[in-house]
Motif scaffolding. Structure first.
Motif, PDB file in Angstrom:
ATOM      1  N   VAL A 141       6.475 -37.833  -4.196  1.00 39.39           N
ATOM      2  CA  VAL A 141       5.560 -36.700  -4.032  1.00 39.39           C
ATOM      3  C   VAL A 141       6.091 -35.823  -2.910  1.00 39.39           C
ATOM      4  CG1 VAL A 141       3.210 -35.997  -3.437  1.00 39.39           C
ATOM      5  CG2 VAL A 141       3.588 -38.048  -4.813  1.00 39.39           C
ATOM      6  N   THR A 142       6.055 -34.502  -3.095  1.00 36.96           N
ATOM      7  CA  THR A 142       6.474 -33.557  -2.058  1.00 36.96           C
ATOM      8  C   THR A 142       5.290 -32.673  -1.678  1.00 36.96           C
ATOM      9  OG1 THR A 142       8.763 -33.517  -2.831  1.00 36.96           O
ATOM     10  CG2 THR A 142       8.049 -31.680  -1.469  1.00 36.96           C
ATOM     11  N   LYS A 143       5.051 -32.543  -0.355  1.00 31.02           N
ATOM     12  CA  LYS A 143       3.912 -31.757   0.116  1.00 31.02           C
ATOM     13  C   LYS A 143       4.312 -30.967   1.358  1.00 31.02           C
ATOM     14  CE  LYS A 143      -0.966 -32.217   1.467  1.00 31.02           C
ATOM     15  NZ  LYS A 143      -2.085 -33.163   1.696  1.00 31.02           N
ATOM     16  N   ASP A 144       3.726 -29.770   1.514  1.00 24.74           N
ATOM     17  CA  ASP A 144       3.983 -28.924   2.679  1.00 24.74           C
ATOM     18  C   ASP A 144       3.065 -29.312   3.830  1.00 24.74           C
ATOM     19  OD1 ASP A 144       5.874 -27.528   1.287  1.00 24.74           O
ATOM     20  OD2 ASP A 144       4.563 -25.863   0.755  1.00 24.74           O
ATOM     21  N   PHE A 145       3.639 -29.343   5.047  1.00 25.23           N
ATOM     22  CA  PHE A 145       2.855 -29.616   6.252  1.00 25.23           C
ATOM     23  C   PHE A 145       3.194 -28.563   7.310  1.00 25.23           C
ATOM     24  CE2 PHE A 145       2.745 -33.692   4.179  1.00 25.23           C
ATOM     25  CZ  PHE A 145       1.517 -34.240   4.537  1.00 25.23           C
ATOM     26  N   GLU A 146       2.165 -28.097   8.008  1.00 28.40           N
ATOM     27  CA  GLU A 146       2.385 -27.144   9.105  1.00 28.40           C
ATOM     28  C   GLU A 146       2.903 -27.903  10.332  1.00 28.40           C
ATOM     29  OE1 GLU A 146      -0.100 -23.769  11.653  1.00 28.40           O
ATOM     30  OE2 GLU A 146      -0.792 -24.426   9.680  1.00 28.40           O
ATOM     31  N   GLN A 174       8.587 -29.413   4.308  1.00 28.65           N
ATOM     32  CA  GLN A 174       8.236 -30.242   3.162  1.00 28.65           C
ATOM     33  C   GLN A 174       8.554 -31.705   3.461  1.00 28.65           C
ATOM     34  OE1 GLN A 174      10.337 -28.588  -0.222  1.00 28.65           O
ATOM     35  NE2 GLN A 174       8.526 -27.423  -0.838  1.00 28.65           N
ATOM     36  N   ILE A 175       7.608 -32.567   3.124  1.00 30.83           N
ATOM     37  CA  ILE A 175       7.807 -34.005   3.280  1.00 30.83           C
ATOM     38  C   ILE A 175       7.758 -34.647   1.901  1.00 30.83           C
ATOM     39  CG2 ILE A 175       6.875 -36.139   4.228  1.00 30.83           C
ATOM     40  CD1 ILE A 175       5.850 -34.578   6.581  1.00 30.83           C
ATOM     41  N   THR A 176       8.762 -35.475   1.620  1.00 34.28           N
ATOM     42  CA  THR A 176       8.843 -36.170   0.332  1.00 34.28           C
ATOM     43  C   THR A 176       8.716 -37.668   0.570  1.00 34.28           C
ATOM     44  OG1 THR A 176      10.262 -34.438  -0.572  1.00 34.28           O
ATOM     45  CG2 THR A 176      10.265 -36.564  -1.701  1.00 34.28           C
ATOM     46  N   ALA A 177       7.753 -38.280  -0.095  1.00 35.16           N
ATOM     47  CA  ALA A 177       7.512 -39.720   0.049  1.00 35.16           C
ATOM     48  C   ALA A 177       6.579 -40.153  -1.072  1.00 35.16           C
ATOM     49  CB  ALA A 177       6.905 -40.030   1.413  1.00 35.16           C
ATOM     50  N   SER A 178       6.154 -41.417  -1.014  1.00 32.05           N
ATOM     51  CA  SER A 178       5.163 -41.874  -1.990  1.00 32.05           C
ATOM     52  C   SER A 178       3.813 -41.258  -1.648  1.00 32.05           C
ATOM     53  CB  SER A 178       5.067 -43.393  -1.967  1.00 32.05           C
ATOM     54  OG  SER A 178       4.497 -43.831  -0.736  1.00 32.05           O
ATOM     55  N   VAL A 221      12.314 -35.332   5.352  1.00 34.17           N
ATOM     56  CA  VAL A 221      11.762 -34.060   5.820  1.00 34.17           C
ATOM     57  C   VAL A 221      12.769 -32.948   5.559  1.00 34.17           C
ATOM     58  CG1 VAL A 221      10.878 -32.789   7.806  1.00 34.17           C
ATOM     59  CG2 VAL A 221      10.455 -35.236   7.622  1.00 34.17           C
ATOM     60  N   GLU A 222      12.283 -31.809   5.065  1.00 36.86           N
ATOM     61  CA  GLU A 222      13.160 -30.667   4.804  1.00 36.86           C
ATOM     62  C   GLU A 222      12.471 -29.369   5.247  1.00 36.86           C
ATOM     63  OE1 GLU A 222      16.139 -28.263   3.961  1.00 36.86           O
ATOM     64  OE2 GLU A 222      16.281 -30.446   3.895  1.00 36.86           O
TER      65      GLU A 222
END
Length: 420
Positions: A141-146, A174-178, A221-222
């Protein structure tokens, strides 16, 4: 001789001797082969009896890294090798073998997986510790974080300086993880050390991801590095400024207006310095150099103890016009700063009044009234008796004036003596 060979006992003795010789020869050859075999057996034991353990061997997982995320893979394992010394030495020194976990055919969920190896010599016996691991395979799962900023040693800025709100670029990552790990994320931080800061700080900072307990979560992290700008400023105040006019305009000209887009100057410095300031003085215009409408950029002086002013220059738009005049007759002359208990009497002129001529641009003097112009004499520290004192004029900006006389005569008396 022939008779000797015809003797049966002689032949028997010769045959016995030959038999003994043959037996001895065969026995010696057999013993030699036995000894060679024993020697070879001993050498074989020496070649195949070595053993070593190779530590910190990384585990390479094989799976669909684009769509899946795997947890439970150990960073490294121990590999025990037994066998030929030459093969063990090569494996230990070159570490050119691989320990891997083949997850390519496993479904989503938790599995026990036996670790495998490759590129190890066939004459080595291999054991891996641990040999079996438990892994969990989940969809990625990839999600945006401030990105937030932790300001370190903020109380150790140089004296009199303060930090302003940090600016992060890019603002989010963007953070990609479970999905489970994504839900555990509480904050994403960059760190900047402010120790000794006295000007805006620009830093590259690595991203750290925390869970709700404040523990670091190792995730993809990207980008992993962001640019952080922390404005550093000293205490400040906004102050009006005063324009000082030097020299005189060419005869027949008058200032119509002096305008500036800048209305206030911001001063920076220690609070005990800037709190004493009421306005900025010393912004100077030399009127002798102005012959027509002019736009000037004038330096803003730096008051003593102030570290910085903004802006450092002000733009002044100066408009001039042909001079006109207006006369106010019989303007009263006020006496100021008379010592308590004393009285003043005007001797020349006796009326205590004087005509004043106002000079200025038409658009300036047309709206000036008699009440806008004050004539006065300063009687500070004058003793009893007659004195000649200068008449001063207080009036609006952008005008000049002329008087009938520059000085008047007054008489100062103590109240107890009365007026003669």
């Amino acid at each position: 001789m022939d008779k000797l060979f015809d003797n049966r006992w002689v032949m028997r003795i010769i045959a016995l001797f030959l038999a003994l010789m043959l037996y001895a020869s065969v026995n010696i050859e057999s013993n030699s082969e036995d000894k060679q075999g024993a020697s070879n057996a001993g050498a074989s034991t020496t070649v195949f009896s070595d053993e070593t353990t190779v530590t910190d061997v990384p585990v390479i997982p094989y799976f669909d890294q684009e769509n899946l995320v795997v947890t439970g893979i150990p960073e490294s394992v121990e590999v025990n090798l037994q066998g030929a010394t030459a093969s063990i030495t090569k494996a230990r020194q070159l570490r050119d073998f691989e320990v891997y976990a083949d997850l390519s055919n496993l479904s989503i969920g938790t599995h026990q997986v036996r670790l495998q190896y490759k590129d190890i010599a066939d004459d080595l016996k291999v054991s891996i510790k641990p040999s079996v691991i438990t892994v969990t395979i989940e969809e990625k799962v990839t999600k945006d974080f401030e990105v937030g900023v932790d300001l370190l040693n903020e109380n150790q800025l140089e004296e009199g300086y303060l930090s302003d709100k940090p600016i992060v670029s890019p603002k989010s990552i963007q953070i990609t993880a479970s999905e489970d790990i994504i839900e555990e994320i509480s904050s994403v931080k960059a760190k900047v050390d402010l120790q000794g800061g006295n000007e805006t700080i620009n830093r590259e900072s690595t991203i750290t991801v925390y869970d709700r307990e404040g523990e670091v979560i190792p995730v993809e992290v990207e980008p992993s590095v962001v640019d952080v700008t922390v404005p550093i400023k000293s205490p400040s105040r906004d102050l009006p400024f005063k324009i000082i006019r030097e020299g005189e305009l060419k005869e027949g000209l008058s200032i119509s207006s002096i305008e500036s887009e800048t209305k206030e100057i911001t001063v920076f410095g220690p609070e005990d310095v800037i709190n004493k300031l009421e306005f900025i003085d010393g912004i100077t215009v030399d009127l002798s150099k102005i012959t027509k409408d002019t736009v000037l950029e004038v330096d803003v002086p730096l008051p003593e103890g102030v570290t910085k002013v903004t802006p450092e220059k002000v733009k002044l738009e100066i408009n001039v016009d042909e001079q006109e005049e207006k006369v106010f007759s019989d303007q009263p002359i006020n006496a100021v700063s008379l010592t308590d208990g004393k009285t003043v009497e005007f001797l020349e002129p006796e009326t205590g009044e004087m005509d004043v001529t106002i000079l200025g641009a038409p658009n300036v003097i047309k709206d000036i009234k008699e009440s806008d112009v004050e004539l006065y004499v300063d009687l500070t520290d004058l003793s009893d008796g007659e004195h000649e004192v200068e008449v001063k004029v207080n009036g609006p900006q952008n005008i000049t004036w002329s008087l009938q006389k520059k000085k008047v005569k007054v008489k100062i008396s103590s109240a107890s003596q009365g007026v003669e």
